[in-house]
Design an enzyme around this catalytic site. Sequence first.
Site, mmCIF file in Angstrom:
data_model
loop_
_atom_site.group_PDB
_atom_site.id
_atom_site.type_symbol
_atom_site.label_atom_id
_atom_site.label_comp_id
_atom_site.label_asym_id
_atom_site.label_seq_id
_atom_site.Cartn_x
_atom_site.Cartn_y
_atom_site.Cartn_z
ATOM 1 N N SER A 178 1.109 -1.454 -0.101
ATOM 2 C CA SER A 178 0.015 0.185 -0.210
ATOM 3 C C SER A 178 0.650 1.177 -0.326
ATOM 4 O O SER A 178 1.933 1.161 0.373
ATOM 5 C CB SER A 178 -1.034 0.052 1.211
ATOM 6 O OG SER A 178 -1.239 1.245 1.369
ATOM 7 N N TYR A 191 -2.791 -0.630 9.986
ATOM 8 C CA TYR A 191 -2.994 -1.790 8.844
ATOM 9 C C TYR A 191 -1.472 -0.994 8.105
ATOM 10 O O TYR A 191 -0.907 -2.022 7.722
ATOM 11 C CB TYR A 191 -3.787 -1.435 8.003
ATOM 12 C CG TYR A 191 -4.074 -0.998 6.739
ATOM 13 C CD1 TYR A 191 -4.518 -2.407 5.900
ATOM 14 C CD2 TYR A 191 -3.833 0.010 6.042
ATOM 15 C CE1 TYR A 191 -4.739 -2.155 4.948
ATOM 16 C CE2 TYR A 191 -3.858 -0.288 4.723
ATOM 17 C CZ TYR A 191 -4.394 -1.324 4.120
ATOM 18 O OH TYR A 191 -4.201 -1.555 2.242
#
Length: 289
Positions: A178, A191
């Site tokens: 990400s 995350y």
Amino acid sequence: MSEKAQQIDAQKQDRQPGLEDEMHPSAEFIRDGYQSSDKLAGDVAMVTGGDSGIGRAVAAHFAREGADVAIVYLDEHEDAEEAKEMVERENQDCLLFDGDVRESAFCQAAVEETLDSFGGIDILVNNAAQQVVKTDLTEISDEQWEETFAINMHGYFYMARAVLPHLEAGDVIINTTSVNAFLGNDMLIDYSSTKGAIAGFTRSLSQQVASEGIRVNQVAPGPIWTPLIPATMGQYDPELVEEFGTDVPMGRPGQPAELGPAYVYLASDDSSYMSGQTLHLNGGKILNG
């Protein structure tokens, strides 16, 4: 061709993983004009989180390029069936495996059944993930921290470990990390931490297997319109969904269809001299370092 921003309304979903049918507007998985060059003809791919979002886009693009696809998902059966139909419309075979990538035994069993059914595995795409919005570190429970790592990182390890003995020269592993691994995100600390771990995993594993002719790369998406957004950000504050992706230079979130070709590139011989690297598809964010 330039893309126009698509209006996204404030919304939420009450469960993770989210569901495609509850999103408005719907996501785009593969463009009508995407032309196959048979880049993956005869290959077999496994895609975790392949029922929806980025994973479904990957499955659709791989199928159009000639690969059979095994889709691993949790329990979103309707989404999974729709993803399977997309693969089969490309005249490719598709297997569905519902289960939890946090469980090593499930990952091993899914790999073994894919091998039994398809005779091999050439491509592994680790993509399954979860996120939970917390704006205060002290509000992240032990359970949330451990679960996020178990799904986002341990699952990648379990799948790679199960598949790796069956890969040969020219085969590939592609991990989804990400933009948050590189920029951080104060609302998604656990995350973002898992996505940083994935980046280290990708680079380290790529070095370990390079001499065998196996390549390991990763894709780092920015804001992409998937069920994860209304199921996480929307659950925290539905208004966040309406603003999702507007802070990047392109001023909009990306569609899963805009990521699929990047996975095709990494899965095909077009990227034969590339390993341990990251493709950044993030709407124009400039990253330092």
